[in-house]
Motif scaffolding. Structure first.
Motif, PDB file in Angstrom:
ATOM      1  N   ILE A  33     -11.994  -1.069   4.962  1.00  0.00           N
ATOM      2  CA  ILE A  33     -13.157  -1.089   4.062  1.00  0.00           C
ATOM      3  C   ILE A  33     -13.141   0.127   3.140  1.00  0.00           C
ATOM      4  CG2 ILE A  33     -15.679  -0.890   3.992  1.00  0.00           C
ATOM      5  CD1 ILE A  33     -15.663  -2.611   6.607  1.00  0.00           C
ATOM      6  N   VAL A  34     -12.779   1.295   3.692  1.00  0.00           N
ATOM      7  CA  VAL A  34     -12.707   2.514   2.875  1.00  0.00           C
ATOM      8  C   VAL A  34     -11.590   2.400   1.838  1.00  0.00           C
ATOM      9  CG1 VAL A  34     -12.168   4.981   2.920  1.00  0.00           C
ATOM     10  CG2 VAL A  34     -13.724   4.015   4.622  1.00  0.00           C
ATOM     11  N   ILE A  35     -10.427   1.929   2.286  1.00  0.00           N
ATOM     12  CA  ILE A  35      -9.298   1.743   1.360  1.00  0.00           C
ATOM     13  C   ILE A  35      -9.669   0.754   0.264  1.00  0.00           C
ATOM     14  CG2 ILE A  35      -6.965   0.767   1.148  1.00  0.00           C
ATOM     15  CD1 ILE A  35      -6.437   1.897   3.986  1.00  0.00           C
ATOM     16  N   ARG A  36     -10.305  -0.342   0.662  1.00  0.00           N
ATOM     17  CA  ARG A  36     -10.701  -1.365  -0.309  1.00  0.00           C
ATOM     18  C   ARG A  36     -11.686  -0.812  -1.332  1.00  0.00           C
ATOM     19  NH1 ARG A  36     -11.204  -4.378  -3.617  1.00  0.00           N
ATOM     20  NH2 ARG A  36     -11.285  -6.641  -3.709  1.00  0.00           N
ATOM     21  N   GLY A  37     -12.534   0.098  -0.871  1.00  0.00           N
ATOM     22  CA  GLY A  37     -13.529   0.662  -1.761  1.00  0.00           C
ATOM     23  C   GLY A  37     -12.994   1.736  -2.683  1.00  0.00           C
ATOM     24  N   ILE A  38     -11.921   2.411  -2.240  1.00  0.00           N
ATOM     25  CA  ILE A  38     -11.390   3.527  -3.035  1.00  0.00           C
ATOM     26  C   ILE A  38     -10.231   3.085  -3.918  1.00  0.00           C
ATOM     27  CG2 ILE A  38     -10.266   5.786  -2.921  1.00  0.00           C
ATOM     28  CD1 ILE A  38     -11.805   6.297  -0.342  1.00  0.00           C
ATOM     29  N   SER A  39      -9.161   2.616  -3.267  1.00  0.00           N
ATOM     30  CA  SER A  39      -7.966   2.269  -4.046  1.00  0.00           C
ATOM     31  C   SER A  39      -7.077   1.296  -3.293  1.00  0.00           C
ATOM     32  CB  SER A  39      -7.175   3.533  -4.381  1.00  0.00           C
ATOM     33  OG  SER A  39      -6.023   3.223  -5.126  1.00  0.00           O
ATOM     34  N   ASP A  57      -0.766  -2.684  -2.636  1.00  0.00           N
ATOM     35  CA  ASP A  57      -0.125  -3.992  -2.477  1.00  0.00           C
ATOM     36  C   ASP A  57      -0.066  -4.489  -1.037  1.00  0.00           C
ATOM     37  OD1 ASP A  57       0.234  -4.180  -5.172  1.00  0.00           O
ATOM     38  OD2 ASP A  57       2.327  -3.529  -5.166  1.00  0.00           O
ATOM     39  N   LEU A  58       0.167  -3.588  -0.092  1.00  0.00           N
ATOM     40  CA  LEU A  58       0.325  -4.011   1.302  1.00  0.00           C
ATOM     41  C   LEU A  58      -0.910  -3.718   2.143  1.00  0.00           C
ATOM     42  CD1 LEU A  58       4.030  -2.919   1.957  1.00  0.00           C
ATOM     43  CD2 LEU A  58       3.173  -5.195   1.409  1.00  0.00           C
ATOM     44  N   LYS A  80      -5.822  -4.863   6.696  1.00  0.00           N
ATOM     45  CA  LYS A  80      -6.906  -5.845   6.632  1.00  0.00           C
ATOM     46  C   LYS A  80      -6.844  -6.824   7.801  1.00  0.00           C
ATOM     47  CE  LYS A  80      -8.584  -9.545   3.549  1.00  0.00           C
ATOM     48  NZ  LYS A  80      -8.278 -10.305   2.307  1.00  0.00           N
ATOM     49  N   SER A  81      -5.647  -7.218   8.177  1.00  0.00           N
ATOM     50  CA  SER A  81      -5.488  -8.259   9.195  1.00  0.00           C
ATOM     51  C   SER A  81      -5.568  -7.734  10.629  1.00  0.00           C
ATOM     52  CB  SER A  81      -4.153  -8.978   8.995  1.00  0.00           C
ATOM     53  OG  SER A  81      -3.067  -8.077   9.143  1.00  0.00           O
ATOM     54  N   ILE A  82      -5.396  -6.433  10.821  1.00  0.00           N
ATOM     55  CA  ILE A  82      -5.351  -5.881  12.184  1.00  0.00           C
ATOM     56  C   ILE A  82      -6.625  -6.159  12.980  1.00  0.00           C
ATOM     57  CG2 ILE A  82      -5.262  -3.731  13.523  1.00  0.00           C
ATOM     58  CD1 ILE A  82      -3.162  -2.730  11.539  1.00  0.00           C
ATOM     59  N   SER A 132      -5.281 -12.048  -0.226  1.00  0.00           N
ATOM     60  CA  SER A 132      -4.877 -10.740  -0.731  1.00  0.00           C
ATOM     61  C   SER A 132      -3.677 -10.826  -1.669  1.00  0.00           C
ATOM     62  CB  SER A 132      -4.529  -9.808   0.444  1.00  0.00           C
ATOM     63  OG  SER A 132      -5.671  -9.550   1.231  1.00  0.00           O
ATOM     64  N   LEU A 133      -3.046 -11.992  -1.738  1.00  0.00           N
ATOM     65  CA  LEU A 133      -1.857 -12.171  -2.573  1.00  0.00           C
ATOM     66  C   LEU A 133      -2.226 -12.897  -3.860  1.00  0.00           C
ATOM     67  CD1 LEU A 133       0.611 -13.329   0.238  1.00  0.00           C
ATOM     68  CD2 LEU A 133       0.266 -11.005  -0.626  1.00  0.00           C
ATOM     69  N   ASN A 134      -1.723 -12.433  -4.950  1.00  0.00           N
ATOM     70  CA  ASN A 134      -2.026 -13.041  -6.244  1.00  0.00           C
ATOM     71  C   ASN A 134      -1.544 -14.491  -6.306  1.00  0.00           C
ATOM     72  OD1 ASN A 134      -3.215 -10.728  -7.307  1.00  0.00           O
ATOM     73  ND2 ASN A 134      -1.254  -9.904  -8.021  1.00  0.00           N
TER      74      ASN A 134
END
Length: 217
Positions: A21-27, A30-31, A36-38, A74-76
């Motif tokens: 959630i923190v990573i998603r909110g900041i930056s 690609d991987l 996210k899945s853990i 998560s994949l384009n």
């Protein structure tokens, strides 16, 4: 899973959920879908250790399709496939909950509330969904069936699973609003926070119900 080990499991679940959630909110990167899945894989581990028989198989299937959907979204270019994976997950949850069906006034009230909620959401989302409107309708039917099934379950774990289903609806509604209606900066954080919470509540509710049923056998 013993209470002692469960504490470590819960700490891991909360840590990885918060990290993503923190990573998603900041930056996002690609991987980031790996992190996210853990948490969902951790829920699968909990089900593997805490459930048996068809209940374990069903929960592993539902969570398996969920994590597949997580990765695909998560994949384009894979939105429709991710949505399809979650559609299957919702149908699995719905079928499972309806095997525990027991008619009640409480369940009927809950069903009317869910139908009203999703009808309102659909009023705003469907006109903006374009070529995907049919798929969105199918998904709304699936998730409403899941939530209604949660409300008619013959268990005193009604509240935990039903609220989990409601939060799941909130998460998916946020996805649809962000994609089709209005894109907003906090969408990713809100979507994943509600999503992880919903899956956790549903899983814990099923485990508690299974344990109570086992204790009565």
């Amino acid at each position: 899973m013993s209470p002692h080990i469960f504490k470590y499991w819960l700490a891991a679940f909360l840590s990885f959920s918060t990290a993503y959630i923190v990573i998603r909110g900041i930056s996002p990167f690609d991987l980031d879908w790996i992190i996210k899945s853990i948490p969902i894989f951790l829920l699968m581990v909990l089900c593997q250790q805490s459930l048996t028989g068809n209940t374990r198989k069903t929960m592993l299937l539902a969570l398996g399709f969920s994590v597949t959907g997580d990765i695909l979204l998560s994949l384009n270019g894979y939105f429709i496939f991710g949505l399809g994976s979650f559609l299957i997950a919702q149908l699995i949850y719905a079928a499972f909950f309806f095997t525990q069906f027991k008619f009640s006034t409480r369940g009927l009230t809950w069903a009317l509330f869910i139908i009203s909620l999703l009808s309102t959401a659909g009023y705003f989302i469907l006109p903006k969904s374009g070529d995907l409107s049919f798929v969105v309708v199918l998904y709304m039917i699936a998730i409403s069936s899941m939530a209604i099934g949660a409300g008619f379950r013959q268990s005193n774990q009604f509240l935990l699973i039903a609220l989990g289903a409601l939060i799941f609806i909130s998460s998916d509604t946020l996805i649809a609003i962000n994609k089709f209606v209005y894109e907003f900066s906090a969408a990713g954080v809100l979507i994943m926070t509600t999503y992880y919470l919903a899956q956790l509540m549903i899983t814990l509710g099923v485990i508690r119900h299974s344990k109570q049923y086992s204790d009565l056998s």
